[in-house]
Every structure is written in structure tokens, then in C-alpha cells.
Design a protein around this motif. Sequence first.
Motif, PDB file in Angstrom:
ATOM      1  N   ASN A   1       0.753  -1.281  -0.022  1.00  0.00           N
ATOM      2  CA  ASN A   1       0.018   0.219  -0.026  1.00  0.00           C
ATOM      3  C   ASN A   1       0.915   1.327  -0.016  1.00  0.00           C
ATOM      4  OD1 ASN A   1      -2.092   1.839   0.269  1.00  0.00           O
ATOM      5  ND2 ASN A   1      -1.865   1.844   2.565  1.00  0.00           N
ATOM      6  N   ASP A   2       1.867   1.250   1.042  1.00  0.00           N
ATOM      7  CA  ASP A   2       2.546   2.705   1.247  1.00  0.00           C
ATOM      8  C   ASP A   2       4.003   2.238   1.969  1.00  0.00           C
ATOM      9  OD1 ASP A   2       3.867   4.814   1.368  1.00  0.00           O
ATOM     10  OD2 ASP A   2       2.303   5.960   2.575  1.00  0.00           O
TER      11      ASP A   2
ATOM     12  N   ASP B   1       4.692   3.475   5.247  1.00  0.00           N
ATOM     13  CA  ASP B   1       3.802   2.915   6.716  1.00  0.00           C
ATOM     14  C   ASP B   1       4.678   1.840   7.276  1.00  0.00           C
ATOM     15  OD1 ASP B   1       2.205   1.231   7.986  1.00  0.00           O
ATOM     16  OD2 ASP B   1       0.586   2.292   7.010  1.00  0.00           O
TER      17      ASP B   1
ATOM     18  N   ASN C   1       4.272   0.924  -4.952  1.00  0.00           N
ATOM     19  CA  ASN C   1       3.222   1.310  -4.047  1.00  0.00           C
ATOM     20  C   ASN C   1       1.847   1.395  -4.817  1.00  0.00           C
ATOM     21  OD1 ASN C   1       4.708   2.068  -1.745  1.00  0.00           O
ATOM     22  ND2 ASN C   1       5.479   3.834  -2.613  1.00  0.00           N
TER      23      ASN C   1
ATOM     24  N   PHE D   1      -1.238   2.233  -2.887  1.00  0.00           N
ATOM     25  CA  PHE D   1      -1.979   3.451  -2.067  1.00  0.00           C
ATOM     26  C   PHE D   1      -3.225   3.114  -1.814  1.00  0.00           C
ATOM     27  CE2 PHE D   1       1.816   5.756  -3.877  1.00  0.00           C
ATOM     28  CZ  PHE D   1       2.183   6.148  -2.495  1.00  0.00           C
ATOM     29  N   HIS D   2      -3.686   1.768  -1.950  1.00  0.00           N
ATOM     30  CA  HIS D   2      -5.397   1.458  -1.912  1.00  0.00           C
ATOM     31  C   HIS D   2      -6.145   2.067  -3.001  1.00  0.00           C
ATOM     32  CE1 HIS D   2      -5.311   0.027   2.512  1.00  0.00           C
ATOM     33  NE2 HIS D   2      -4.871  -1.067   1.589  1.00  0.00           N
TER      34      HIS D   2
ATOM     35  N   GLN E   1      -3.344   2.517  -9.305  1.00  0.00           N
ATOM     36  CA  GLN E   1      -2.107   2.493  -8.754  1.00  0.00           C
ATOM     37  C   GLN E   1      -1.696   1.339  -8.512  1.00  0.00           C
ATOM     38  OE1 GLN E   1      -0.272   5.903  -6.667  1.00  0.00           O
ATOM     39  NE2 GLN E   1      -2.577   6.802  -6.726  1.00  0.00           N
ATOM     40  N   GLU E   2      -2.603   0.265  -8.104  1.00  0.00           N
ATOM     41  CA  GLU E   2      -2.067  -1.110  -7.716  1.00  0.00           C
ATOM     42  C   GLU E   2      -1.998  -1.647  -9.119  1.00  0.00           C
ATOM     43  OE1 GLU E   2      -4.444  -2.047  -3.669  1.00  0.00           O
ATOM     44  OE2 GLU E   2      -5.144  -2.968  -5.537  1.00  0.00           O
TER      45      GLU E   2
ATOM     46  N   ASN F   1      -4.764   5.789  10.285  1.00  0.00           N
ATOM     47  CA  ASN F   1      -3.551   6.306  10.869  1.00  0.00           C
ATOM     48  C   ASN F   1      -3.693   7.080  12.073  1.00  0.00           C
ATOM     49  OD1 ASN F   1      -4.568   8.905   9.938  1.00  0.00           O
ATOM     50  ND2 ASN F   1      -3.806   8.829   7.924  1.00  0.00           N
TER      51      ASN F   1
END
Length: 334
Positions: free
Chosen positions: A67-68, A71, A96, A98-99, A103-104, A220
Motif C-alpha cells: 500500500n505505502d 507505513d 506502491n 496506495f489502496h 495505482q495497484e 493512521n
Amino acid sequence: MSTIKDVARLANVSVATVSRVMNNSPKASATSRALVQQAMTELGYTPNANARALVSRTCDTMGVVVNDVADPFFGALIKGVSGVAVERGLHLLMGNGFHNAEQERGAIELLIGKRCEALVVHSKVLSDEVLIDYAMRVPGMVLINRDIPALKGRCISLNNRLGAATATRHLLELGHSRIGFLGSDHAIEDASSRLQGYRDALSDAGVVADAELVECGTPNEEGGERAMLNLLAKGLTVTALVAYNDAMAAGAISVLADNGLKVPEEVSVVGFDDIIYARYLRPKLSTMRYPIELMAAQAAKLALQLAAGEGEAQQSRIYTPTLINRHSVAPLRS
């Protein structure tokens, strides 16, 4: 810029011989090795990794999608994969997601394009169908923190529902019944599973779940702060909290302290994940251990095994979270 053909011409050997030398083939004679190495030095030629891969049909690179990378949870995941890669003498490429579906997808496509034959993928947004399609294209692709029945033997996941139920049950056993839940607002399976686990434990104990005691936010520290502030604003009695993860728990503890509420004397808090700073919070955070580094190492080994055509496991591996009892939880005060 020199090419493999230039090296072959200067060494007065075939391109195939140069390829054998570059790939340490036992078929390359000592004389050929010396001639090719001398020609490469004179030309300043550096073998291209993709060219070597095309010749040898192997790749010295494996990939991981998270995801990142910033993190701490995903840092531990990458550490687990990296340990296996280093042990096997492989390079590691990271992407990454990023959910975000695009991008996935982009991260996976990039790593496939870089000829990563072994992939460890943490994807929460792409559909089962899309991931199955990628898995068919890349035999060495393993999913982590995802369980797709059609990819049996290629998934490594955690029983999130059981983990949240265990955390809630621990608080119930200490006499708490007014237990709040700080959940993630991400539309992913982890979020719904952990919320359901919390509800399961309350139901099993005969405690009516109060929807007003559930607040959600980004997973977060800031999201934990906002969710805790919203919960306090309702003016309801809350003696304990189960947080979606340790980051949200940390944000909640900060808000409780700012409002004069002591942890755990007045409000007990349990997190989830057991990331590195959980043990350095004050008080030290009780949490559910997510053995992500161990799981990631297992996923990396499986990906390499599959990429080598050595078959796959018969069943997907589902790990069990365990309670780490530190100092942020106490029995209900009468």
C-alpha cells in the motif's frame, strides 16, 4: 554505446559465446571467457540485466507491491520479503498501490515489465477477477493479506475477524462492557472483518452492540484522533476501546490524554498489528500481533518456488493473530 555484437566482433567469437560467458555457462571455455572479458573491458561494456534474462530465461529480480512503503506495517512486510531476496542473491523492486485500483494495477504491470518472475502482491482494491488474471500471467505471483479461493495455495492471509474478537473478548473478561471501536473508513475486507469480529465477541457475551460506540476514520494517527474526538463528543460512557490498528490507537491515546482521561485507569485501549512503536508508546500498547514479517518471508519463498516451477501448496495459509498484553489495558474500576 557498445552492444553484445560489438563484444563478439572484438573477441572474434559468436554472440552465443558472449552470452554463455555472461551467464557463467559451463559450456564456455576458459579461452572464450578470457577473450570476452578482455573485449568487454576494452569496450567498457556492461551486460544489461534484461538481456541476460532473455538469454537465460531467468531473472535476478523479484518484486513486491504494498500500500505505502512509508507505513511501518508495510516496512515490516518489505523487510520480510527483502530478507529472502538477499539470502537468494536477488534484487528487490517495490511498488506502491496506495489502496487505489489504477495505482495497484500500474505497480503490478511495472514489475511484470521489469521481468520480475516472483511477485509478492498486497492488493486490497483490485477485484478477484483482475488478480486471478495476473496470477495466470505470472506463475510466481503470491497474494499476501488476501484469500481468493480460485488461487488456492497462492494466498497468505490473517484471520482479522478472530483477531478483533480476541481483543474485544479480552476487554470483556476484564469487566468492560462499554467498549468502543475505532474502525477504518477504507472499503477493504480488513476493515469489515475486524468490525465484525468486535461485534461477534459482544454478541457471544450477551452484550448488545451499540452503533453509537463505533467511529471510523483513516487508518493512521490523525484518523484515530478524529474518531476519538467524535466518540467523546457524543458524551457516552466508554471504558475501553478496540482500535483498527496501532496507529489509530496512538491517535486515540493522545486525545484521551489531552482530555484528562488516563489510560488504562479510566479507558483501556487495545490496538492491532503490533508495529514497532507500539512498545514505545506510553503506556506501552496492548495489541494483536500481526506476524507480517514472518508471513511476507513465507510469501517470498512460495513465490520463488512457484516461479521455478516447483509446484504449489494445496491450501492457502491463514495465520492467527495473538494478543500482546502490555500496559494500556486494566480491569474495569468499580
